[in-house]
Motif scaffolding. Structure first.
Motif, mmCIF file in Angstrom:
data_model
loop_
_atom_site.group_PDB
_atom_site.id
_atom_site.type_symbol
_atom_site.label_atom_id
_atom_site.label_comp_id
_atom_site.label_asym_id
_atom_site.label_seq_id
_atom_site.Cartn_x
_atom_site.Cartn_y
_atom_site.Cartn_z
ATOM 1 N N UNK A 19 -3.835 4.440 -8.000
ATOM 2 C CA UNK A 19 -3.237 5.560 -8.725
ATOM 3 C C UNK A 19 -2.860 6.708 -7.782
ATOM 4 N N UNK A 20 -3.742 7.014 -6.832
ATOM 5 C CA UNK A 20 -3.446 8.081 -5.875
ATOM 6 C C UNK A 20 -2.221 7.738 -5.038
ATOM 7 N N UNK A 21 -2.126 6.508 -4.597
ATOM 8 C CA UNK A 21 -0.980 6.086 -3.785
ATOM 9 C C UNK A 21 0.308 6.211 -4.590
ATOM 10 N N UNK A 22 0.275 5.760 -5.839
ATOM 11 C CA UNK A 22 1.450 5.873 -6.712
ATOM 12 C C UNK A 22 1.874 7.333 -6.863
ATOM 13 N N UNK A 23 0.908 8.187 -7.199
ATOM 14 C CA UNK A 23 1.222 9.610 -7.397
ATOM 15 C C UNK A 23 1.694 10.280 -6.114
ATOM 16 N N UNK A 24 1.082 9.925 -5.002
ATOM 17 C CA UNK A 24 1.537 10.476 -3.721
ATOM 18 C C UNK A 24 3.000 10.116 -3.485
ATOM 19 N N UNK A 25 3.330 8.856 -3.709
ATOM 20 C CA UNK A 25 4.696 8.390 -3.477
ATOM 21 C C UNK A 25 5.667 9.071 -4.434
ATOM 22 N N UNK A 26 5.299 9.139 -5.688
ATOM 23 C CA UNK A 26 6.169 9.747 -6.699
ATOM 24 C C UNK A 26 6.409 11.232 -6.416
ATOM 25 N N UNK A 27 5.370 11.920 -6.000
ATOM 26 C CA UNK A 27 5.469 13.371 -5.814
ATOM 27 C C UNK A 27 5.878 13.819 -4.424
ATOM 28 N N UNK A 28 5.637 12.962 -3.411
ATOM 29 C CA UNK A 28 5.840 13.432 -2.041
ATOM 30 C C UNK A 28 6.639 12.491 -1.150
ATOM 31 N N UNK A 37 -2.911 8.350 2.897
ATOM 32 C CA UNK A 37 -3.540 9.546 2.317
ATOM 33 C C UNK A 37 -4.479 9.176 1.172
ATOM 34 N N UNK A 38 -4.089 8.215 0.343
ATOM 35 C CA UNK A 38 -4.947 7.800 -0.770
ATOM 36 C C UNK A 38 -6.260 7.221 -0.259
ATOM 37 N N UNK A 39 -6.176 6.374 0.749
ATOM 38 C CA UNK A 39 -7.405 5.794 1.317
ATOM 39 C C UNK A 39 -8.238 6.856 2.035
ATOM 40 N N UNK A 147 2.036 1.250 -5.076
ATOM 41 C CA UNK A 147 0.872 1.111 -5.937
ATOM 42 C C UNK A 147 0.264 -0.284 -5.820
ATOM 43 N N UNK A 148 1.109 -1.304 -5.920
ATOM 44 C CA UNK A 148 0.635 -2.690 -5.818
ATOM 45 C C UNK A 148 0.053 -2.964 -4.428
ATOM 46 N N UNK A 149 0.721 -2.457 -3.413
ATOM 47 C CA UNK A 149 0.236 -2.653 -2.048
ATOM 48 C C UNK A 149 -1.108 -1.987 -1.819
ATOM 49 N N UNK A 150 -1.261 -0.765 -2.313
ATOM 50 C CA UNK A 150 -2.536 -0.054 -2.156
ATOM 51 C C UNK A 150 -3.664 -0.819 -2.841
ATOM 52 N N UNK A 151 -3.378 -1.345 -4.018
ATOM 53 C CA UNK A 151 -4.390 -2.136 -4.724
ATOM 54 C C UNK A 151 -4.753 -3.384 -3.930
ATOM 55 N N UNK A 152 -3.752 -4.073 -3.394
ATOM 56 C CA UNK A 152 -4.015 -5.300 -2.635
ATOM 57 C C UNK A 152 -4.830 -5.002 -1.377
ATOM 58 N N UNK A 153 -4.518 -3.910 -0.713
ATOM 59 C CA UNK A 153 -5.264 -3.507 0.484
ATOM 60 C C UNK A 153 -6.721 -3.232 0.109
ATOM 61 N N UNK A 154 -6.924 -2.492 -0.971
ATOM 62 C CA UNK A 154 -8.287 -2.158 -1.408
ATOM 63 C C UNK A 154 -9.061 -3.418 -1.798
#
Length: 170
Positions: A19-28, A37-39, A147-154
């Motif tokens: 969620x943080x990665x998605x919001x970061x991308x959408x907003x910044x 940044x999310x991690x 978002x999908x990539x951040x989830x897969x990494x986590x």
């Protein structure tokens, strides 16, 4: 000395990173920075130089080459298990080699490619095409990829930890 690396204990940390990665991308903007940044936030890492380094990886190394999601995944993995001292030589690199290769394969499978140009459909070396990508909101397709990539990494990191494979040489 081999040192285990631990991830957050909270059962919902993977979803928070996504969620943080998605919001970061959408907003910044910036695929790589959004994930890194999310991690960093979730892992309690505060180093502006890391975010700065990730900035050059936006838009497939600003040249539509390697997808920023993949580059960010390797940066995150490196923050956790990468060597801190060049003098550790090859022994210091060993903990990251196989996991890095596995992570790229998983991201390729989930996202469909490691090429920014294939995933985004844009050549970021063409200024007009890059501007059009943002003006027409085509860039929003990257929100989901981030978002999908951040989830897969986590998930990958979590599996490494559960298997006792998340470690580094100190």
């Amino acid at each position: 000395m081999v040192k285990a690396v631990t991830l957050p204990e909270s059962p919902d940390w993977v979803e928070r990173v996504k969620e943080k990665a998605f919001n970061n991308m959408k907003n910044h903007e910036s695929c790589a920075q959004s994930i890194v940044a999310a991690f960093m936030d979730e892992l309690g890492i505060n180093d502006p130089m890391v975010i700065r380094a990730a900035g050059a990886l936006h838009g497939g190394m600003v040249s539509s080459l390697v997808c920023g999601v993949h580059a960010a995944g390797l940066m995150v993995l490196g923050m956790l298990v990468g060597r801190e001292d060049l003098e550790l030589g090859l022994d210091g690199l060993l903990p990251i080699v196989m996991p890095a290769q596995d992570l790229i394969k998983r991201l390729d499978k989930r996202l469909g490619s490691s090429s920014c140009k294939e995933l985004s459909g844009v050549d970021f070396t063409d200024a007009e095409a890059a501007i059009n990508f943002y003006v027409t909101k085509e860039n929003e397709k990257c929100f989901g990829l981030v978002s999908e990539g951040a989830e897969e990494i986590a998930l990958f990191l979590k599996e490494l930890e559960e298997g006792g494979m998340l470690f580094r040489h100190d």
